[in-house]
Design a protein around this motif. Structure first.
Motif, PDB file in Angstrom:
ATOM      1  N   ILE A  97      13.052  -8.984 -14.776  1.00 23.47           N
ATOM      2  CA  ILE A  97      14.529  -9.088 -15.484  1.00 23.47           C
ATOM      3  C   ILE A  97      15.648  -8.398 -14.864  1.00 23.47           C
ATOM      4  CG2 ILE A  97      15.308  -8.520 -17.891  1.00 23.47           C
ATOM      5  CD1 ILE A  97      12.467  -8.791 -19.086  1.00 23.47           C
ATOM      6  N   LEU A  98      15.608  -7.362 -14.600  1.00 23.18           N
ATOM      7  CA  LEU A  98      16.729  -6.695 -13.793  1.00 23.18           C
ATOM      8  C   LEU A  98      16.948  -7.428 -12.745  1.00 23.18           C
ATOM      9  CD1 LEU A  98      16.183  -2.971 -14.261  1.00 23.18           C
ATOM     10  CD2 LEU A  98      17.991  -4.305 -15.396  1.00 23.18           C
ATOM     11  N   PHE A  99      16.148  -7.842 -11.868  1.00 22.27           N
ATOM     12  CA  PHE A  99      16.610  -9.130 -10.884  1.00 22.27           C
ATOM     13  C   PHE A  99      17.467 -10.056 -11.465  1.00 22.27           C
ATOM     14  CE2 PHE A  99      15.947 -12.886  -8.505  1.00 22.27           C
ATOM     15  CZ  PHE A  99      16.603 -12.447  -7.190  1.00 22.27           C
ATOM     16  N   VAL A 151      11.254 -18.924 -15.341  1.00 20.63           N
ATOM     17  CA  VAL A 151      12.650 -19.398 -15.970  1.00 20.63           C
ATOM     18  C   VAL A 151      12.903 -18.461 -16.913  1.00 20.63           C
ATOM     19  CG1 VAL A 151      13.918 -21.143 -16.877  1.00 20.63           C
ATOM     20  CG2 VAL A 151      12.263 -21.798 -15.075  1.00 20.63           C
ATOM     21  N   ALA A 152      12.250 -17.805 -17.749  1.00 22.38           N
ATOM     22  CA  ALA A 152      12.174 -17.060 -19.096  1.00 22.38           C
ATOM     23  C   ALA A 152      12.717 -15.841 -18.415  1.00 22.38           C
ATOM     24  CB  ALA A 152      10.855 -17.006 -19.678  1.00 22.38           C
ATOM     25  N   SER A 153      12.312 -15.339 -17.285  1.00 18.36           N
ATOM     26  CA  SER A 153      12.707 -14.063 -16.520  1.00 18.36           C
ATOM     27  C   SER A 153      14.630 -14.272 -16.336  1.00 18.36           C
ATOM     28  CB  SER A 153      12.177 -13.777 -15.028  1.00 18.36           C
ATOM     29  OG  SER A 153      13.005 -12.919 -14.497  1.00 18.36           O
ATOM     30  N   MET A 154      15.000 -15.530 -15.874  1.00 14.98           N
ATOM     31  CA  MET A 154      16.294 -15.584 -15.887  1.00 14.98           C
ATOM     32  C   MET A 154      16.832 -15.657 -17.396  1.00 14.98           C
ATOM     33  SD  MET A 154      16.235 -19.028 -13.435  1.00 14.98           S
ATOM     34  CE  MET A 154      15.302 -19.107 -11.832  1.00 14.98           C
ATOM     35  N   ALA A 196      20.201  -9.737 -20.654  1.00 16.56           N
ATOM     36  CA  ALA A 196      20.532  -8.485 -20.623  1.00 16.56           C
ATOM     37  C   ALA A 196      21.512  -8.140 -19.980  1.00 16.56           C
ATOM     38  CB  ALA A 196      19.344  -8.093 -19.639  1.00 16.56           C
ATOM     39  N   SER A 197      22.298  -9.359 -18.936  1.00 10.63           N
ATOM     40  CA  SER A 197      23.499  -8.942 -18.427  1.00 10.63           C
ATOM     41  C   SER A 197      24.605  -8.838 -19.530  1.00 10.63           C
ATOM     42  CB  SER A 197      23.735 -10.122 -17.431  1.00 10.63           C
ATOM     43  OG  SER A 197      25.189 -10.063 -17.071  1.00 10.63           O
ATOM     44  N   SER A 198      24.406  -9.945 -20.706  1.00  9.33           N
ATOM     45  CA  SER A 198      25.565  -9.935 -21.591  1.00  9.33           C
ATOM     46  C   SER A 198      25.496  -8.574 -22.518  1.00  9.33           C
ATOM     47  CB  SER A 198      25.064 -11.245 -22.822  1.00  9.33           C
ATOM     48  OG  SER A 198      26.170 -11.122 -23.653  1.00  9.33           O
ATOM     49  N   LEU A 199      24.263  -8.144 -22.801  1.00  9.30           N
ATOM     50  CA  LEU A 199      24.116  -6.828 -23.186  1.00  9.30           C
ATOM     51  C   LEU A 199      24.726  -5.646 -22.326  1.00  9.30           C
ATOM     52  CD1 LEU A 199      22.921  -5.068 -25.771  1.00  9.30           C
ATOM     53  CD2 LEU A 199      20.809  -5.003 -24.443  1.00  9.30           C
ATOM     54  N   SER A 210      26.689 -16.421 -20.190  1.00  3.91           N
ATOM     55  CA  SER A 210      25.275 -15.574 -20.115  1.00  3.91           C
ATOM     56  C   SER A 210      24.577 -16.181 -20.995  1.00  3.91           C
ATOM     57  CB  SER A 210      25.561 -14.146 -19.953  1.00  3.91           C
ATOM     58  OG  SER A 210      26.123 -13.710 -18.458  1.00  3.91           O
ATOM     59  N   ASN A 211      25.165 -16.062 -22.366  1.00  2.00           N
ATOM     60  CA  ASN A 211      24.108 -16.528 -23.514  1.00  2.00           C
ATOM     61  C   ASN A 211      23.815 -17.928 -23.314  1.00  2.00           C
ATOM     62  OD1 ASN A 211      24.277 -13.909 -24.703  1.00  2.00           O
ATOM     63  ND2 ASN A 211      26.175 -14.302 -26.013  1.00  2.00           N
TER      64      ASN A 211
END
Length: 633
Positions: free
Chosen positions: A393-395, A542-545, A551-554, A104-105
């Motif tokens: 972002i959550l999407f 792309v920055a949203s991804m 966010a997923s990693s966190l 993810s990172n």
């Protein structure tokens, strides 16, 4: 215009004395009027710096080259990224949660580099040069990865015929790990920096002042995402199968060959492409507006547009160029208007040094004390999009599960189909099929039906639909995980008798949501920002991804920290049969539902910036409003 600011590139004069329509070179003795009619009206230029002819530049020939290039680049980067979590687990010997975070990172960093690419292409290099440079960086990174893994795997891993399992590899040394991470992050820089420039450069091949080409431009965004996903089909099937068998080096060399072919195809169109000139540093311009607004904070914000510094208006209407968009003053964020108030003409202007004779209006504004109306309104455009961007972002957090937890879930399922073995990363092909199918379903079915009933859904309505579908995808993933746990075996392989094909619905739903969210968001941001910021608009998508991946990693880290208390295995343990990945998916679904409510509120409040576009020919005396601030949802 203040020094350091940027303007829509169509307004930049190519050479002194060039008329608004541009001087178009004629072959065969055509008339000047015919030459002007054949020229593009959006300010684009050819490789030689002259205005483009519509019939010999850009269009679908250049567009198809960009689509083919994108498919090959996507294929190459997917060879690395789609199975990266498996490489981290098998070769780098990381546990499931750590491997998911590392993958993810890396994805997040790739998307962060898109901001670098957008700034470089819009402000310095231009989009063509940015595409060229970042593709070469990407290609060099692939070569380094293939060579490093050839040496590393020969010494550390012995897969044989037993498949690519963790017990076949020794833990990497510090040097081996360092070389691997340097190469994959160089790939991240090349791929991430290339994406926003390529997306916008492809759209530049269509003149939005022409009705037919404007429709083609809108279609290009959809086809760009189709190419983006079709390029990944072989990567997530044949090459993912090779990588699962431990044939990493061969897969990486194939990816390198694809990237080289993509670059050669891109180079073929060099003489055909339409270009927009780089137009100054957007970051500096934003900083100038903020600094000037702070310095003038005690000044009362004017109500009338005429009270703001606007050199374009002072130049008179006779220099207005056909097809050029002009931004109009808006009442939002009035505190920023103070940056364009002439508080003290003596201190706001920089007078020519002694000994330099004045040339016309020789005094230039100090851009850190006085900004133009255009600079202020461009910053307002960005600020209006921030709430919409934050809701995406959550999407992206849901979307990032495909390259992490979805794969780990598939590794704990029955991957056999008759005499075949389905690689876990190969399930991503159904997401690709979902994207491809829904692009055409939307364009040729949904649009026609909705147009007959009322009207085509707005861009914000389509993005909201994407959030709904994404929530449904996470709920579906949770239900599948519950069924997998009910059929779990008690062996050491943390497996289940549930077929891996039960993942198909969640991948199809993610693909459908990507069409409604990412495709639309790219088109929306590109449309809402002025010409000089459109690569930044693509980069925001792309920055949203990127933000979603981080966010997923966190989220994984927080979930494991909380759920591992008291010696418990946590929700995402090494043995998934002892965890609760289903609860993790339901948590994301709940967050998506809250995010959807926030999105609806922000979308209803959003108003596009009103702009005017000058007439496309000299017989048109007025201007046509293309955005009038009406509701978008």
């Amino acid at each position: 215009m203040a020094e350091g600011s940027w303007t829509p590139t169509a307004e930049l004069p190519l050479q002194q004395g060039t008329p608004p329509g541009g001087e178009v070179e004629e072959h065969g003795g055509g008339s000047a009027a015919a030459g002007a009619a054949a020229a593009t009206a959006d300010g684009s230029v050819g490789w030689n710096g002259k205005p483009c002819r519509r019939d010999t530049s850009g269009g679908w020939f250049a567009g198809f080259l960009m689509l083919a290039n994108q498919a090959l680049v996507t294929f190459a980067v997917n060879c690395v990224g789609i199975n990266l979590v498996t490489f981290m687990s098998v070769v780098m010997r990381l546990d499931n949660a750590n491997a998911a975070n590392k993958a993810s990172n890396w994805n997040g960093t790739t998307y962060v580099f898109s901001i670098v690419g957008a700034i470089a292409s819009d402000s310095y290099w231009g989009r063509y040069k940015a595409c060229t440079i970042f593709q070469l960086i990407f290609l060099a990174g692939l070569v380094e990865l293939a060579v490093a893994c050839h040496v590393f795997l020969d010494k550390s891993c012995h897969f044989g015929n037993g498949g690519g399992r963790q017990e076949h590899c020794k833990p990497p040394t510090t040097v081996q790990a360092a070389v691997f991470y340097v190469s994959i992050y160089q790939i991240a820089l090349g791929s991430g920096g290339y994406q926003p420039a390529a997306n916008t450069f492809g759209a530049d091949q269509f003149d939005e002042t022409d009705a037919r080409e404007r429709k083609s431009k809108s279609a290009f965004f959809g086809y760009f995402f189709v190419a983006n996903n079709l390029g990944g089909i072989l990567a997530v099937t044949a090459l993912a199968y090779m990588e699962d068998k431990g044939e990493w080096v061969q897969a990486f060399w194939i990816a390198t060959a694809a990237a080289l072919l993509g670059y050669l195809l891109f180079a073929v169109g060099t003489l055909r492409y339409r270009h927009f000139l780089a137009s100054g540093n957007a970051v500096v311009s934003v900083c100038q507006v903020l600094v000037a607004a702070v310095r003038n904070r005690r000044v009362r914000a004017p109500v009338r547009e005429q009270d703001l510094y606007d050199p374009d208006a002072a130049d008179g209407d006779h220099v207005k160029t056909a097809g050029v968009r002009k931004m109009v003053h808006t009442p939002e964020y009035r505190c920023l208007d103070k940056a364009a108030v002439v508080k003290d003409p003596a201190s706001a202007l920089q007078v020519q040094p002694a000994g330099h004779p004045p040339q016309g209006n020789s005094s230039k504004p100090n851009p850190w004390r006085l900004c133009t109306l255009t600079q202020v309104e461009e910053l307002k455009c960005i600020l209006r999009l921030v709430p919409i961007w934050l809701c995406s972002i959550l999407f992206s957090t849901s979307y990032s599960q495909m390259t992490s937890v979805f794969i780990e879930q598939a590794q704990a399922m029955d991957d056999s189909l008759w005499k075949l073995t389905i690689p876990p990363a190969g399930m991503d092909v159904f997401e690709i099929l979902g994207v491809t199918a829904f692009v055409f379903i939307y364009r040729f079915c949904i649009v026609k039906v909705m147009t007959k009933i009322s009207h085509e859904p707005t861009e914000l309505q389509r993005m909201g639909t994407g959030l709904v579908i994404s929530t449904a995808a996470m709920i579906t993933s949770g239900v599948v995980e519950q069924q997998r746990l009910m059929r779990a075996t008690g062996g050491v392989d943390a497996s289940s008798t549930l077929s891996i094909l039960w993942q198909i619905p969640q991948y199809l739903l993610i693909g459908a949501s990507e069409v409604f969210m990412y495709v639309t968001m790219t088109e929306f941001f590109n449309d809402q920002l002025p010409e000089g910021l459109r690569s930044l608009g693509s980069a925001m998508s792309v920055a949203s991804m990127s933000a979603g991946s981080f966010a997923s990693s966190l989220l994984v880290t927080l979930v494991m920290t909380i759920t591992c208390r008291g010696g418990r295995p946590g929700w995402i343990p090494q043995d998934l049969n002892k965890g609760h990945v289903d609860w993790f998916f339901y948590l994301i679904a709940a967050l998506n539902a809250v995010d959807l409510l926030a999105f609806v509120v922000f979308a209803k409040r959003y108003r596009p910036a009103p702009v005017i576009i000058h007439g496309a020919n000299e017989n048109e005396t007025g201007v046509e409003k293309v955005q009038d601030g009406e509701e978008c949802i």
